[in-house]
Design a protein around this motif. Structure first.
Motif, short mmCIF file in Angstrom:
data_model
loop_
_atom_site.label_atom_id
_atom_site.label_comp_id
_atom_site.label_asym_id
_atom_site.label_seq_id
_atom_site.Cartn_x
_atom_site.Cartn_y
_atom_site.Cartn_z
N ASP B 543 0.83 -1.22 0.00
CA ASP B 543 0.00 0.00 0.00
C ASP B 543 0.86 1.26 0.00
O ASP B 543 0.53 2.24 -0.67
CB ASP B 543 -0.96 -0.01 1.20
CG ASP B 543 -0.23 -0.19 2.50
OD1 ASP B 543 0.88 -0.78 2.50
OD2 ASP B 543 -0.74 0.27 3.55
N LYS B 544 1.97 1.21 0.71
CA LYS B 544 2.84 2.40 0.77
C LYS B 544 3.51 2.65 -0.60
O LYS B 544 3.65 3.79 -1.04
CB LYS B 544 3.89 2.23 1.85
CG LYS B 544 3.29 2.29 3.26
CD LYS B 544 4.27 2.91 4.22
CE LYS B 544 3.62 3.31 5.54
NZ LYS B 544 2.81 2.25 6.16
N VAL B 545 3.95 1.58 -1.23
CA VAL B 545 4.58 1.74 -2.55
C VAL B 545 3.55 2.26 -3.55
O VAL B 545 3.85 3.14 -4.39
CB VAL B 545 5.20 0.40 -3.02
CG1 VAL B 545 5.78 0.54 -4.42
CG2 VAL B 545 6.28 -0.07 -2.05
N MET B 547 1.02 4.09 -2.88
CA MET B 547 0.81 5.53 -2.60
C MET B 547 1.92 6.37 -3.23
O MET B 547 1.68 7.46 -3.76
CB MET B 547 0.74 5.78 -1.09
CG MET B 547 -0.66 5.56 -0.52
SD MET B 547 -0.68 5.65 1.26
CE MET B 547 -0.14 7.32 1.51
N THR B 548 3.13 5.87 -3.16
CA THR B 548 4.25 6.60 -3.78
C THR B 548 4.05 6.69 -5.30
O THR B 548 4.24 7.76 -5.89
CB THR B 548 5.59 5.90 -3.48
OG1 THR B 548 5.74 5.80 -2.06
CG2 THR B 548 6.76 6.65 -4.06
N LEU B 549 3.65 5.59 -5.90
CA LEU B 549 3.40 5.60 -7.35
C LEU B 549 2.32 6.62 -7.70
O LEU B 549 2.41 7.32 -8.70
CB LEU B 549 2.99 4.21 -7.84
CG LEU B 549 4.13 3.17 -7.88
CD1 LEU B 549 3.58 1.76 -8.04
CD2 LEU B 549 5.09 3.48 -9.03
N ARG B 550 1.31 6.70 -6.85
CA ARG B 550 0.25 7.68 -7.08
C ARG B 550 0.81 9.10 -7.00
O ARG B 550 0.50 9.96 -7.83
CB ARG B 550 -0.86 7.53 -6.04
CG ARG B 550 -1.68 6.30 -6.25
CD ARG B 550 -3.00 6.65 -6.95
NE ARG B 550 -3.73 5.44 -7.31
CZ ARG B 550 -3.72 4.87 -8.52
NH1 ARG B 550 -3.04 5.41 -9.50
NH2 ARG B 550 -4.40 3.78 -8.77
N ARG B 551 1.64 9.34 -5.99
CA ARG B 551 2.21 10.69 -5.86
C ARG B 551 3.14 11.01 -7.03
O ARG B 551 3.33 12.16 -7.40
CB ARG B 551 2.97 10.82 -4.53
CG ARG B 551 2.02 11.03 -3.35
CD ARG B 551 2.78 11.28 -2.07
NE ARG B 551 3.54 10.10 -1.68
CZ ARG B 551 4.75 10.12 -1.16
NH1 ARG B 551 5.37 11.26 -0.97
NH2 ARG B 551 5.36 9.00 -0.82
N LEU B 552 3.72 9.98 -7.59
CA LEU B 552 4.58 10.20 -8.76
C LEU B 552 3.76 10.52 -10.01
O LEU B 552 4.31 10.91 -11.03
CB LEU B 552 5.45 8.96 -9.02
CG LEU B 552 6.63 8.78 -8.06
CD1 LEU B 552 7.24 7.40 -8.22
CD2 LEU B 552 7.70 9.84 -8.29
N GLY B 553 2.46 10.32 -9.91
CA GLY B 553 1.61 10.72 -11.04
C GLY B 553 0.98 9.59 -11.82
O GLY B 553 0.37 9.82 -12.86
N ALA B 560 -2.86 -4.44 -6.36
CA ALA B 560 -1.99 -4.62 -5.18
C ALA B 560 -1.35 -6.00 -5.20
O ALA B 560 -1.49 -6.80 -4.27
CB ALA B 560 -2.80 -4.41 -3.91
N TYR B 561 -0.67 -6.34 -6.29
CA TYR B 561 0.08 -7.60 -6.38
C TYR B 561 1.54 -7.31 -6.07
O TYR B 561 2.07 -6.26 -6.46
CB TYR B 561 0.01 -8.18 -7.79
CG TYR B 561 -1.38 -8.42 -8.31
CD1 TYR B 561 -2.38 -8.93 -7.47
CD2 TYR B 561 -1.69 -8.18 -9.64
CE1 TYR B 561 -3.66 -9.16 -7.95
CE2 TYR B 561 -2.97 -8.41 -10.13
CZ TYR B 561 -3.95 -8.89 -9.28
OH TYR B 561 -5.22 -9.12 -9.76
#
Lengths: 154, 775
Positions: B543-545, B547-553, B560-561
């Motif tokens: 989930d944290k990764v 979220m980072t991908l989301r913030r990266l755009g 969630a695999y």
């Protein structure tokens, strides 16, 4: 960087500091502005001439042209000049009453800023102003704290 | 009796005859009156029609898309061959002294350029003569030709496309006072000598045409004036019928009654049909000049103008590309008529007759040369403007395309793929996206190894697994927890098994099928270790990764695999460019833009797409991730690039390879440019390509072709340089065994030190050392 370039930026930077003090009534009082550090846009840089044109455009309230000049300056800028150009863009957005955009650009200027506390403090003041105009009081206070802390650095 | 009967019948008949005569005269008069009324009504209707339509006529002017103007300034990286290529593309002609706009010449070590000038949201540039000196691949001198100082100048932007949804007409509007006088004179000499004397129709012309038609036994000539031709083009069919003629004549008279000759002439010059470019109809002299000669109308010479005038009689018949002999014959005829009418001198005629047609090959210029980029512009425009506005308002779209970068990207992809997969029946293809992260400008988009292809745009639409390009997101997620992780933290590059649903197990392997044991996080990234990244990612939490991908755009659905940690996430090259943008800018989202300004027909700004920046990532953690990506290029999977770029230019990047060597990726950036390269097959079959061997060489060539600024390695506040022991938990010292220097967030700096390094306190690092020195 040569010292001659300072001539180009000091009056505007000082004026910006003054405007921050006079214009931002709701901003808490900050320490009196100290002379800003040299700004790294050399006189012979192509960005310098575009910066001057941006100034003229802004003086006649042609924000669109001013923005275009600054973006062109960014595209031809040399290493170390980006912080000045982002700062100018941030000020332009503030003048266009777009404080959210101004905050982002001021933070971007900070990311590119040289390790110079006074210059950084000036940019934090700009961030504080932008946050204040968005009604973000906590953010404004944090930015002002950063500016004050930097001004106290040796 | 009979006589009486006769007389009486005569007597009866007489009044009848008289009354019939009376009636027929009366009927005729009535009919005439009715006809007259009808005619008057018809004329009144025609009059209203002509005036209404002519007054309200709006040209269908498609939006025109321009590349960014080339900036010229001292120190700019630009070699002579690039400059000449640019001038050729812009159809500058070599002419001693560069006397007129659109010309250039050599003058010793310098180039003399006469630019064309243009409007922009900052006012634009006037046409001017420049002196440009290029030495060792850089602009070493720029000045006005008369010696005046000039710190920066721009060449006019090249038109790279036009957007005309819903109709196929295209034109460039020209005013009569901008039209070469020779064109008007030739036109009148050939098409309508008495234009300024008649009132819309020419009786002499009509009788001449009638005679010719009589002789030919059919309709061969129209004898139409320019006004009649305009009426026909505007409102009537192309059929040569009597009924059309009966309408054409009064309409021409009415048009002349209400409008000035020059107004009619200007409209004619912009309306005439002069050819076809696929689905696009070429209307008007302005566009025809660009379409056939690649130059503005104002720059054309007599032999060019004569061809355009000659083509009016039949653009298909005299098409200079398809029927050059016919076209030349017709051109020469026009030239001779022009000379006999005193439009050109005998000497000019001789010179003009000796010239070739000089028609540019279709597709040889910048117009429609960059379909993948135009596709991107079209998508952005479609979001912001209704089709009707794009089709008819004549908007000028100033795009971010850098023509030199685009050409370099096309060349690099084509060359590299030709080496790996030569021949016509190739299977390997690819895409390139290049940006200027500071402004978010998209500089180049290549959607196919055959860059002129208008088919599938892989840069925007090939959605493929990104492989190890996802790894910086995992590292960044860790570094944003500075009390737990730093780049020296050891991670396990060991076999890992993650249970999935339905009893399946995810067990990633490294590409070399080896495991390195515990390695610093830095090495996990720079050497692109799958198992180390997987174990780090699972420790962090998917989930944290995500979220980072989301913030990266990343805007697509991210399943969630666990495999997303190693890049099972599918993105297009353009989406990868969006995702890497915050990494390149030190943590800021600067939305990618393909358009900077929109201007109206008169050059006034309509809309701007300004540069913006939004802080989306932790600044210190982003700096550390960037630094780790620099190490990818120095000692990791990107080291193959050493020697391609100047050694003083610091760049950062990441290779990516998907399962089965189906997709090869490279995404990386310098201080002012970023490029993403994808290589693979359209059918998604194993292509035998890896990021470091197939995509990296393209990336290197692309980046080497544009002026680069070094990526900044100066640590931001809150980051210090620390010598770390190999155990990843103790600081060490310079010269100590196994010690490595890392940038580290202050909160990450360990309290413990090896016996080789000195004992540290919280005020560690270089800054702390200075403080202690001065305290």
């Amino acid at each position: 960087m040569v010292q001659a370039h300072v001539q180009l930026m000091w009056p505007r930077a000082a004026l910006a500091g003054l405007l921050l003090l006079l214009g931002a009534c709701s901003v808490q009082p900050v320490a009196p502005p100290e002379p800003l550090p040299p700004v790294e846009v050399a006189e012979d840089s192509p960005a310098a001439s575009l910066l001057a044109l941006a100034d003229s455009a802004r003086a006649r309230n042609d924000f669109s042209a001013a923005g275009r000049y600054l973006e062109r300056a960014l595209s031809v800028s040399r290493s170390g000049e980006a912080t000045v150009l982002y700062r100018e863009l941030a000020e332009l957005r503030l003048a266009e009453n777009e404080p959210r955009a101004a905050e982002g650009l001021a933070l971007r200027a900070l990311r590119e800023a040289p390790d110079h506390p006074l210059w950084q403090a000036d940019l934090w003041d700009l961030v504080a102003e932008a946050r204040d105009r968005q009604g973000n009081e906590a953010g404004r206070d944090a930015a002002q704290d950063n500016a004050e802390r930097l001004r106290k650095e040796p | 009796m009979p006589n009486r009967r006769l007389n009486s019948s005569i007597l009866r008949a007489m009044p009848k005859k008289a009354s019939a005569r009376f009636f027929s005269r009366s009927l005729l008069l009535k009919a005439f009156a009715v006809c007259l009324v009808l005619m008057l009504v018809g004329l009144a209707w025609l009059d209203a029609f002509v005036r209404n339509r002519f007054d309200s006529h709006q040209w269908q002017l498609p939006a025109r898309v321009f590349a960014r103007p080339v900036e010229l300034y001292n120190g700019q990286v630009l070699d002579s061959s690039q400059m000449e290529r640019l001038l050729n593309l812009m159809r500058y002609r070599q002419e001693a002294g560069a006397p007129t706009p659109g010309s250039w010449s050599r003058d010793g070590q310098s180039l003399l350029l006469h630019t064309r000038g243009f409007r922009d949201s900052d006012g634009g540039e006037p046409p001017r003569r420049l002196r440009l000196r290029i030495t060792d691949g850089r602009v070493a001198g720029l000045a006005q030709a008369d010696g005046g100082a000039l710190p920066v100048a721009r060449l006019e932007p090249m038109q790279i496309g036009s957007i005309h949804p819903g109709h196929s007409q295209d034109r460039i509007l020209v005013r009569l006072n901008e039209t070469p006088p020779a064109l008007v004179a030739m036109l009148l000499a050939v098409e309508d000598r008495a234009f300024y004397e008649h009132h819309g129709i020419s009786l002499r012309g009509l009788s001449r045409a009638a005679l010719a038609n009589l002789r030919a036994g059919g309709v061969r000539q129209g004898g139409s004036t320019l006004t009649q031709q305009l009426v026909k083009n505007f409102w009537l069919s192309r059929d040569r019928t009597l009924s059309r003629k009966l309408l054409e004549l009064p309409m021409a008279l009415l048009l002349e009654l209400h409008y000035e000759k020059n107004q009619i002439l200007e409209t004619y010059l912009n309306e005439v049909y002069l050819g076809q470019d696929g689905a696009r109809a070429i209307h008007g002299m302005g566009l025809a000049a660009q379409f056939y000669f690649g130059r503005p109308l104002q720059e054309l010479e007599p032999h060019h103008l004569a061809l355009l005038v000659g083509m009016l009689r039949g653009p298909g018949l005299y098409d200079p590309r398809r029927r050059p002999e016919c076209a030349r014959e017709r051109r020469d005829l026009v030239l001779r008529v022009a000379q006999s009418e005193g439009v050109i001198s005998e000497a000019v005629l001789e010179r003009a007759l000796a010239r070739d047609l000089e028609v540019v090959p279709r597709g040889g210029g910048a117009l429609y040369a960059f379909p993948a980029f135009i596709d991107l512009v079209r998508r952005q425009l479609a979001r912001d403007y209704p089709p009707a506005v794009l089709a008819s308002d004549g908007l000028h779209i100033h795009s971010t395309l850098d023509v030199l970068a685009q050409l370099a990207a096309e060349d690099a992809l084509a060359r590299t793929l030709e080496q790996r997969d030569p021949g016509a029946a190739h299977q390997l293809t690819g895409a390139v996206v290049m940006t200027a992260p500071d402004q978010g400008d998209v500089l180049a988009v290549v959607g196919d190894r055959r860059a002129r292809s208008t088919g599938f745009n892989r840069a925007l639409d090939a959605v493929r697994p990104i492989g190890s390009l996802a790894k910086p997101a995992v590292v960044l997620t860790a570094l944003e927890q500075p009390r737990r992780y730093h780049l020296a933290s050891l991670v396990k590059d060991e076999p890992i098994e993650v249970p999935l649903t339905r009893g399946q197990v995810w067990a990633p392997r490294n590409f070399d099928n080896e495991s390195m044991g515990e390695i610093p996080m830095l090495d996990a990234l720079s050497l692109s270790r799958n198992q180390a990244t997987a174990s780090l990612g699972m420790e962090l939490g998917l989930d944290k990764v995500i979220m980072t991908l989301r913030r990266l755009g990343v805007q697509r659905n991210i399943p969630a695999y666990p495999s997303i940690l190693l890049g099972s996430l599918e993105l297009s090259p353009f989406e990868v460019a969006v995702m890497y943008q915050p990494l390149a800018t030190g943590g800021f989202r600067t939305p990618l833009r393909s358009i900077t300004d929109v201007l109206d027909l008169s050059g006034e700004p309509v809309a701007r797409y300004p540069v913006s920046a939004e802080a989306v990532l932790d600044q210190e953690a982003t700096f550390l991730t960037q630094w780790a990506m620099i190490q990818v290029m120095r000692e990791g999977t990107g080291r193959g690039l050493l020697g391609v770029l100047p050694p003083d230019i610091t760049v950062a990047g990441k290779t990516g390879t998907s399962d089965g060597y189906r997709d090869a990726w490279f995404a990386g950036f310098s201080g002012n440019h970023m490029a993403v390269v994808w290589v693979g097959r359209d059918d998604n079959q194993p292509a035998g390509v890896a990021g470091s061997s197939a995509a990296l060489p393209v990336w290197g060539q692309v980046m080497a072709s544009v002026p680069q600024r070094s990526l900044r390695e100066t640590a931001p506040p809150g980051v210090e340089w620390v010598w770390m022991d190999a155990d990843g938990v103790r600081t060490s010292g310079e010269g100590c065994r196994d010690a490595r220097l890392y940038p580290m967030m202050t909160a990450s700096i360990p309290q413990q030190s090896t016996s080789c390094g000195e004992r540290r306190d919280n005020d560690g690092g270089v800054r702390g050392w200075f403080r202690r020195m001065f305290n």
